[in-house]
Design a protein around this motif. Structure first.
Motif, PDB file in Angstrom:
ATOM      1  N   LYS A 173       3.744   5.836  -5.564  1.00 30.12           N
ATOM      2  CA  LYS A 173       3.620   5.976  -7.020  1.00 30.12           C
ATOM      3  C   LYS A 173       2.574   7.025  -7.376  1.00 30.12           C
ATOM      4  O   LYS A 173       2.776   7.848  -8.277  1.00 30.12           O
ATOM      5  CB  LYS A 173       3.252   4.624  -7.633  1.00 30.12           C
ATOM      6  CG  LYS A 173       3.167   4.653  -9.158  1.00 30.12           C
ATOM      7  CD  LYS A 173       2.779   3.306  -9.722  1.00 30.12           C
ATOM      8  CE  LYS A 173       3.906   2.299  -9.484  1.00 30.12           C
ATOM      9  NZ  LYS A 173       3.618   0.995 -10.162  1.00 30.12           N
ATOM     10  N   GLU A 174       1.441   7.018  -6.661  1.00 28.66           N
ATOM     11  CA  GLU A 174       0.414   8.022  -6.931  1.00 28.66           C
ATOM     12  C   GLU A 174       0.918   9.421  -6.624  1.00 28.66           C
ATOM     13  O   GLU A 174       0.660  10.378  -7.374  1.00 28.66           O
ATOM     14  CB  GLU A 174      -0.839   7.714  -6.114  1.00 28.66           C
ATOM     15  CG  GLU A 174      -1.577   6.456  -6.561  1.00 28.66           C
ATOM     16  CD  GLU A 174      -2.796   6.176  -5.707  1.00 28.66           C
ATOM     17  OE1 GLU A 174      -3.038   6.969  -4.766  1.00 28.66           O
ATOM     18  OE2 GLU A 174      -3.486   5.176  -5.968  1.00 28.66           O
ATOM     19  N   ASN A 175       1.649   9.551  -5.510  1.00 25.78           N
ATOM     20  CA  ASN A 175       2.205  10.874  -5.171  1.00 25.78           C
ATOM     21  C   ASN A 175       3.194  11.348  -6.229  1.00 25.78           C
ATOM     22  O   ASN A 175       3.213  12.538  -6.596  1.00 25.78           O
ATOM     23  CB  ASN A 175       2.876  10.812  -3.796  1.00 25.78           C
ATOM     24  CG  ASN A 175       1.885  10.677  -2.660  1.00 25.78           C
ATOM     25  OD1 ASN A 175       0.708  11.029  -2.833  1.00 25.78           O
ATOM     26  ND2 ASN A 175       2.323  10.161  -1.512  1.00 25.78           N
TER      27      ASN A 175
ATOM     28  N   ASN B 233       2.372  15.531 -12.645  1.00 24.77           N
ATOM     29  CA  ASN B 233       1.274  16.252 -13.291  1.00 24.77           C
ATOM     30  C   ASN B 233       1.293  17.725 -12.918  1.00 24.77           C
ATOM     31  O   ASN B 233       1.100  18.605 -13.763  1.00 24.77           O
ATOM     32  CB  ASN B 233      -0.059  15.608 -12.895  1.00 24.77           C
ATOM     33  CG  ASN B 233      -1.216  16.218 -13.670  1.00 24.77           C
ATOM     34  OD1 ASN B 233      -1.013  16.679 -14.785  1.00 24.77           O
ATOM     35  ND2 ASN B 233      -2.393  16.221 -13.092  1.00 24.77           N
ATOM     36  N   GLN B 234       1.556  18.005 -11.621  1.00 26.63           N
ATOM     37  CA  GLN B 234       1.637  19.403 -11.193  1.00 26.63           C
ATOM     38  C   GLN B 234       2.808  20.115 -11.857  1.00 26.63           C
ATOM     39  O   GLN B 234       2.715  21.270 -12.271  1.00 26.63           O
ATOM     40  CB  GLN B 234       1.755  19.460  -9.669  1.00 26.63           C
ATOM     41  CG  GLN B 234       1.762  20.892  -9.117  1.00 26.63           C
ATOM     42  CD  GLN B 234       1.834  20.914  -7.611  1.00 26.63           C
ATOM     43  OE1 GLN B 234       2.016  19.871  -6.980  1.00 26.63           O
ATOM     44  NE2 GLN B 234       1.702  22.092  -7.019  1.00 26.63           N
TER      45      GLN B 234
ATOM     46  N   GLN C 259       0.831  -1.212   0.000  1.00 25.93           N
ATOM     47  CA  GLN C 259       0.000   0.000   0.000  1.00 25.93           C
ATOM     48  C   GLN C 259       0.863   1.258   0.000  1.00 25.93           C
ATOM     49  O   GLN C 259       0.560   2.231  -0.698  1.00 25.93           O
ATOM     50  CB  GLN C 259      -0.935  -0.022   1.217  1.00 25.93           C
ATOM     51  CG  GLN C 259      -2.011  -1.092   1.148  1.00 25.93           C
ATOM     52  CD  GLN C 259      -2.865  -1.134   2.408  1.00 25.93           C
ATOM     53  OE1 GLN C 259      -2.518  -0.500   3.428  1.00 25.93           O
ATOM     54  NE2 GLN C 259      -3.962  -1.893   2.357  1.00 25.93           N
ATOM     55  N   ASN C 260       1.939   1.249   0.741  1.00 24.48           N
ATOM     56  CA  ASN C 260       2.830   2.413   0.758  1.00 24.48           C
ATOM     57  C   ASN C 260       3.486   2.631  -0.604  1.00 24.48           C
ATOM     58  O   ASN C 260       3.662   3.771  -1.058  1.00 24.48           O
ATOM     59  CB  ASN C 260       3.912   2.230   1.834  1.00 24.48           C
ATOM     60  CG  ASN C 260       3.349   2.345   3.243  1.00 24.48           C
ATOM     61  OD1 ASN C 260       2.306   2.982   3.432  1.00 24.48           O
ATOM     62  ND2 ASN C 260       4.014   1.734   4.214  1.00 24.48           N
ATOM     63  N   ALA C 261       3.852   1.531  -1.294  1.00 21.53           N
ATOM     64  CA  ALA C 261       4.450   1.670  -2.625  1.00 21.53           C
ATOM     65  C   ALA C 261       3.446   2.275  -3.610  1.00 21.53           C
ATOM     66  O   ALA C 261       3.793   3.134  -4.432  1.00 21.53           O
ATOM     67  CB  ALA C 261       4.941   0.307  -3.122  1.00 21.53           C
ATOM     68  N   ALA C 262       2.173   1.831  -3.526  1.00 25.16           N
ATOM     69  CA  ALA C 262       1.153   2.397  -4.415  1.00 25.16           C
ATOM     70  C   ALA C 262       0.925   3.875  -4.124  1.00 25.16           C
ATOM     71  O   ALA C 262       0.769   4.697  -5.037  1.00 25.16           O
ATOM     72  CB  ALA C 262      -0.155   1.606  -4.272  1.00 25.16           C
TER      73      ALA C 262
END
Length: 327
Positions: A44-46, A52-53, A38-41
């Motif tokens: 990756k999202e961050n 994107n920013q 979960q931390n790896a996902a």
């Protein structure tokens, strides 16, 4: 016996406690592994959100007046992340391209394919003026000379044609037929040729008319735009004929001593050109004001053919009967 039983019970309790501890350890390891995934996902999202920013900020910066200069400076400078210098990747250089930046903010859509089959038939008519060099017909009688101006006047032309676009493709097939006539011009002039006992007249007449027709068959392709307003480039074959008909008449009437005589002559001329050759052209439409549209087309053809000139002359005389010979 009692001691042996007590020892067996003690060993069983020890084994049960050891199995429970092992089960709890496996459960803890499974939970830790799940948390790691979960931390790896989340990481990756961050990272995707940060990228994107960054692209959005880069897009806004490139829209400024100094975008080109700043982009050149940025592309020449390495990036630093967590204290480590990284070479600018090809993806980053593409992101600094204004078009790629726009693509980061807006979804990129493939150009739509050509629509369904479309068949159009049309008919038109109107006035036409061929213009060109002036046309004159000269005449003379004795010391009197003159000329008729037979330059064509405004005439008419009509046409019918079709255009068919194939389904799912930008290709067309089209054809047309045109026919037109120039305004006919004519003139007459009568001259008095009476002298002494002879009375008579000399009458001249002339007329001129032009006709034309052509037919085209062409294959076209949409090269700009889509739909009915697309710009179409086409090539094909044209067959055309141009005909000019002229006529001149010369009539003399005279009376002498109560005896009348007349002579007349007429000349009919037909000049024509019939040819065929390759054709190239453009065609399109510009919509405006709702359902109105401005249609345009232009073409040029190189014709190879035969030019002919045919003249027909007629002479007629009406003379008084000769006196009967003496018996």
């Amino acid at each position: 016996m009692k001691k042996t039983l007590a020892l067996l019970l003690g060993a069983t309790a020890t084994l049960t406690a050891a199995n429970a501890a092992a089960g709890e350890l496996e459960d803890v390891n499974a939970r830790l592994e799940l948390l790691e995934r979960q931390n790896a996902a989340i990481r990756k999202e961050n990272a995707a959100l940060r990228e994107n920013q960054r692209l959005h900020q880069e897009n806004m910066r490139l829209k400024s007046p100094h975008a080109a200069v700043e982009a050149a400076k940025t592309s020449a400078r390495p990036e630093q992340e967590n204290g480590t210098f990284l070479a600018v990747s090809a993806a980053s250089r593409q992101a600094r391209n204004p078009l790629q930046s726009y693509a980061a903010d807006f979804p990129v859509k493939a150009p739509p394919l050509a629509g369904p089959a479309l068949f159009k038939a049309w008919i038109e008519g109107g006035a036409i003026w061929s213009g060109g060099d002036p046309v004159f017909s000269n005449y003379s009688s004795g010391n009197f000379t003159g000329a008729f101006d037979l330059t064509p006047k405004v005439g008419w032309e009509s046409a019918i044609g079709f255009d068919h676009r194939f389904a799912g493709a930008p290709w067309h097939i089209s054809g047309q037929f045109r026919y037109g006539e120039g305004g006919e011009t004519s003139g007459t002039r009568t001259i008095d040729i009476s002298t002494g006992p002879l009375t008579g007249t000399h009458t001249f007449g002339a007329a001129h008319k032009e006709t034309r027709w052509l037919t085209d068959l062409a294959v076209g392709r949409d090269v700009a735009g889509i739909g009915p307003g697309a710009l179409q480039l086409k090539g094909g074959v044209r067959v055309a004929e141009f005909v000019a008909r002229s006529s001149d008449s010369n009539v003399q009437n005279g009376t002498l001593g109560g005896v009348s005589a007349a002579t007349s002559s007429a000349t009919d001329s037909r000049a024509s050109f019939l040819g065929a050759g390759p054709l190239i052209g453009v065609e399109g439409s510009v919509p405006f004001a709702g359902k109105w549209a401005f249609d345009y087309n232009g073409d040029v053809a190189l014709l190879f053919g035969r030019q002919t000139l045919q003249n027909t002359v007629r002479n007629v005389s009406a003379l008084p009967p000769l006196p009967a010979p003496p018996s």
